[in-house]
Structures are given as C-alpha cells and as structure tokens.
Design an enzyme around this catalytic site. Structure first.
Site, PDB file in Angstrom:
ATOM      1  N   ARG A  23      -9.157  -0.408   4.381  1.00  0.00           N
ATOM      2  CA  ARG A  23      -8.283   0.593   3.791  1.00  0.00           C
ATOM      3  C   ARG A  23      -7.147   0.168   3.356  1.00  0.00           C
ATOM      4  NH1 ARG A  23      -8.800   6.586   6.278  1.00  0.00           N
ATOM      5  NH2 ARG A  23     -10.964   6.833   5.615  1.00  0.00           N
ATOM      6  N   CYS A  42      -5.657  13.009  12.998  1.00  0.00           N
ATOM      7  CA  CYS A  42      -6.415  11.935  12.696  1.00  0.00           C
ATOM      8  C   CYS A  42      -6.207  10.786  14.103  1.00  0.00           C
ATOM      9  CB  CYS A  42      -5.796  11.000  11.673  1.00  0.00           C
ATOM     10  SG  CYS A  42      -4.370  10.197  11.755  1.00  0.00           S
ATOM     11  N   ARG A  91      -1.323  15.048  12.247  1.00  0.00           N
ATOM     12  CA  ARG A  91      -0.400  14.497  11.093  1.00  0.00           C
ATOM     13  C   ARG A  91       0.259  16.078  10.498  1.00  0.00           C
ATOM     14  NH1 ARG A  91      -1.508   8.983   9.819  1.00  0.00           N
ATOM     15  NH2 ARG A  91       0.113   8.767   8.240  1.00  0.00           N
ATOM     16  N   ASP A 139       3.953   0.820  12.229  1.00  0.00           N
ATOM     17  CA  ASP A 139       2.710   0.103  11.753  1.00  0.00           C
ATOM     18  C   ASP A 139       2.604  -1.268  12.125  1.00  0.00           C
ATOM     19  OD1 ASP A 139       2.212   2.356  10.471  1.00  0.00           O
ATOM     20  OD2 ASP A 139       2.591   1.819   8.421  1.00  0.00           O
ATOM     21  N   LYS A 185       0.960  -1.016   0.021  1.00  0.00           N
ATOM     22  CA  LYS A 185      -0.056  -0.202  -0.051  1.00  0.00           C
ATOM     23  C   LYS A 185       0.897   1.415   0.157  1.00  0.00           C
ATOM     24  CE  LYS A 185      -1.866   1.710   4.051  1.00  0.00           C
ATOM     25  NZ  LYS A 185      -1.455   2.997   4.220  1.00  0.00           N
ATOM     26  N   ASN A 186       1.916   1.279   1.008  1.00  0.00           N
ATOM     27  CA  ASN A 186       2.541   2.617   1.060  1.00  0.00           C
ATOM     28  C   ASN A 186       3.584   2.765  -0.078  1.00  0.00           C
ATOM     29  OD1 ASN A 186       1.173   3.044   3.189  1.00  0.00           O
ATOM     30  ND2 ASN A 186       2.740   2.899   4.762  1.00  0.00           N
TER      31      ASN A 186
END
Ligand code: UD1
Length: 415
Positions: free
Chosen positions: A396, A116, A121, A304, A22-23
C-alpha cells in the site's frame, strides 16, 4: 495472497533512492479536482494507495493517465460528488478528498472511515472545521452528507494538530469567500508540499510548516505541473534497514530537513552519516545502542517510524522504551516480532524492548503498513528464513521496497 520470503543475515551495501511521498501525493491528487482543468504530477509513487486515489478520481468523473510515476489528471468534467463506500473502505485516508469535492461543488457525500488496525480513525476535527466555515453536515445510515450555500472563511482552532483535518480544511477553503485561519495546524512537511502545489495552481495559502495557516479564497485556478517531495518515511525505513544489518549505503533523493528527527535517533543509536544536498552516506555501527522514543506531531519523532525503529531496538544493546502518543493501538505488530524472538513488553501506550543479539526467522503476518515494514527489517537480520504473509499492507505504501533492498544485497522474494 502474496508473501515475502526473506533470507536473513545479509549486510546492506550500495546505493538506492527514495520515491515520491505517499502522504504528499494523496492530498495533492485530491486537490486536482478543485481546478476545472489539467494537472500534471511527477514523482507519484506507484503503490496501491495512489492507485485507489486514481479510482476515486475516475469515479468522480476525472480522466486520469498514469505513465510510471507521472500522472495527468483532467478534472474539467467532474460530475459526481459522492465517494462510493467500497473505495472509502479500501483506503481510509480517502476522506481527504471530501474537502476538495466541497470546494468544487459545495456538497459532498462519503462514508465514515471507521476503525482500523492502528486504532479508531475519528474525523470529528474535520467535521468541526467544515462546520466553522459554513458547511452543514448530516450523518445518515453511516454516510456523511455535507453541503453549503456558501463557504465563508473563519478562524478554526484545532484541538489537536491533525494532519488530515488540516489538509481537508485547507482544501475546502481554497475557493471560499474571505479568509480561513487554522490555528494549531499540523506542521508536517506534506502540508507544505500541498501548499506549494495549491499556490502554483493559483491558490493563496500561507504558513504551512508552521502552526498557523491562512487561506485567502480565490475565484479561479489554473493548470499546473508539480513534482512531489520525497517520502521521508521510506527514507527512514531504508536507513533503518541498513542500520539493522550493520550496513553502509548511499541514499539519494532525500530531504535532510524532513528526516532530521529520524536521523537524530539513528545518531543516538550509534549510526554515522554525511549529507550532501539530497544525498546521505550512511553507516551503521557493529552493534546499535538502545534509545528511547516518544512519538509526537512533526517536528517530533514520527509515529509512522515507531514500528520500524522498534525492530532496530530488538537487536540493540540495552533496554529501550517507546511511547506512542499519536495512535491508540499501534503496537499490534509486536506480537509478530515476539514470534521472531523479540523481547517486548507492552504497557498501554508504552513498549519496553530488551535488546538481544539475535532474532530468528519465523512465519509472521503483516497487520498494517508500517508494522509490516518492521517485520521486513526483522527478517533482514534474523537467523534463517522469515515468511511475511499479507504483504498487501506493505505494498500500500512502499514502492518497490523488495527491489530496492535486494539491490543493496538483501534476499527477498515474493511468492
Ligand atoms: C496522517 C498520515 C499518517 C500518519 C498520521 C500522523 C496520511 C495519508 N496519513 O494520518 O501516515 O501516521 O498523519 O502523523 O497523510 N484525530 C481525531 N479526530 C480527527 C482526526 C484525527 O481524534 O478528526 C486523531 C487520530 O485518531 C489520531 C491523531 O488525531 O490519534 C492523529 O491523526 P491525524 O494527524 O489526523 O492522522 P491522519 O491524517 O489520519
């Protein structure tokens, strides 16, 4: 609103694979607009965040075709430089496209990403970097308007090795005049993947993976095909899911170097494994050992994976300490784990986890992506049924997480 219902107590066994990162996909998808042409991307995970990036690209005038994990992005007719507020709100990391829009148009307009669930952020490092290479920025009614007569390379010293700021500065510098050097750059593997993609497109970027990155401006780029790297956090999540259930699996499509900091901690917790190229044979012990964790930028232990490891440590033997050094408020999920019987005490940026033999099924809520995944792991080992609400956060970032875990013997249903 969708929920997962997990029947706990099944050992994970068998084999599965890791999807594309994803990243890495998000900045690479953003980078496609630098070229007035066609980019073919393979191994892009089919998840909410990449879908949102497609919406942003379309909004800017790109034509995008998705066929499973393949994307064809035609950015020859980009005609907009403003990212709409609603899309920014859907995905805070969408700020990453600002650098590409600036590279292509020398102007961009986007809204402030705001706070968030894992903390504020801020984007001050992105803005400072932009200003150093000749981009003027103005904040007006919550929107940030950027413009430059010319983008001219310079040396940028980051106060902190921010992943997003490093990527955004690289993207803004691709078509500049001169050379930009980023000192104290983030060293995450996703930045190396971005460099590989950009260079294949005709850019001149060197040093990604180290803390000094040099970008020499080029005048033109060319069409490109690129295969996205595997998702190291998904790999870590599946291995941890196996570890928490005392299971044994074969996991394919991993990059062993990228997951080394995660494997070190799993070994310390008592897991054993054997790696052959991009395959890992992984086995958990009967009972995991307590381990201490400090999150740090790559090559340290990734933030993460913090929540996901916390679930493991809830059922390990002994007391573990986790220190979260990257985000200010990344322990919210622990309140939900406590509902399942976890013994966790939070003191500022530290979590103290007393391992117990059992967790118990409960009704819990995902509050963010990785915190949500940690509840899935807890549900896999808990006695009885766990209902996880708001799984939109999990969807997500994970492609087919429930399907993959079910193929290993888990019992997860979506309602
Ligand atoms: C990226 C990852 C995210 C991961 C994080 C850290 C993507 C899409 N997301 O997020 O999954 O958790 O790296 O590895 O790749 N900061 C500032 N000012 C800035 C920018 C950042 O103070 O201008 C701070 C942040 O508040 C945070 C820390 O720096 O405390 C790290 O943030 P950063 O590395 O930028 O994370 P992201 O790129 O947002």
């Amino acid at each position: 609103m969708s929920s997962y219902i997990i029947e706990g107590g099944k050992k994970l066994q068998g084999e599965t694979y890791v999807s594309g990162s994803k990243n890495a996909s998000l900045p690479i998808m953003a980078a496609t607009i630098l070229n007035k042409g066609i980019s073919k991307l393979y191994n892009v995970p089919n998840i909410h965040d990449t879908q949102m990036m497609i919406e942003i690209l379309k909004n800017l005038g790109c034509k995008v075709k998705r066929n499973g994990n393949k994307l064809i992005i035609d950015s020859s007719k980009v005609n907009n430089y403003e990212i709409p507020e609603n899309l920014m709100r859907e995905m805070r990391s969408s700020v990453i496209i600002a650098g590409s829009i600036l590279g292509r148009y020398k102007k961009a307009s986007f809204s402030y990403p705001g706070g968030c669930d894992i903390g504020a952020r801020p984007i001050d490092l992105h803005i400072k970097g932009f200003e150093k290479i000749g981009i003027k920025t103005q904040e007006e009614h919550g929107r940030i308007n950027c413009f430059a007569d010319e983008i001219i390379g310079d040396e940028i010293n980051l106060d902190f090795p921010s992943v997003g700021a490093t990527e955004n500065i690289i993207l803004a510098s691709i078509l500049q005049k001169g050379v930009t050097t980023i000192v104290n750059a983030a060293m995450e593997p996703e930045i190396e993947d971005l460099q590989k993609f950009l260079n294949r497109m005709g850019a001149k970027v060197e040093g990604a993976g180290s803390n000094i990155i040099k970008i020499t401006g080029v005048q033109q780029l060319k069409d490109v095909s690129y295969n996205i790297m595997p998702d190291r956090i998904e790999a870590g999540t599946i291995l941890c899911a196996t570890a928490i259930t005392g299971g044994k699996i074969k996991l394919k499509q991993i990059n062993p170097i990228h997951i080394a900091p995660i494997l070190d901690k799993l070994r310390e917790a008592g897991c054993s494994f054997e790696i052959k190229k991009d395959i890992i044979n992984f086995e958990a012990p009967k009972r995991l050992n307590a381990v201490d964790i400090r999150t740090t930028p790559y090559p340290g232990f990734p933030t993460d994976m913090q929540a996901i490891f916390a679930s493991l440590l809830c059922v390990a033997s002994g007391t573990s300490v986790i220190v979260e050094n990257i985000f200010e408020n990344r322990f919210k999920y622990t309140q939900e784990l406590q509902r399942m019987g976890a013994k966790i005490k939070i003191e500022g940026r530290t979590a103290i986890i007393k391992g117990s033999r059992k967790l118990y099924g409960a009704e819990v809520k995902a509050t963010d992506l990785r915190g949500g995944a940690s509840l899935v792991l807890a549900g896999l080992v808990a006695k009885g049924k766990t209902k996880i609400e708001d799984i939109k956060y999990i969807l997500r970032g994970y492609e087919k997480l429930d399907e993959k875990l079910n193929s290993l013997g888990a019992n997860i249903k979506i309602i």
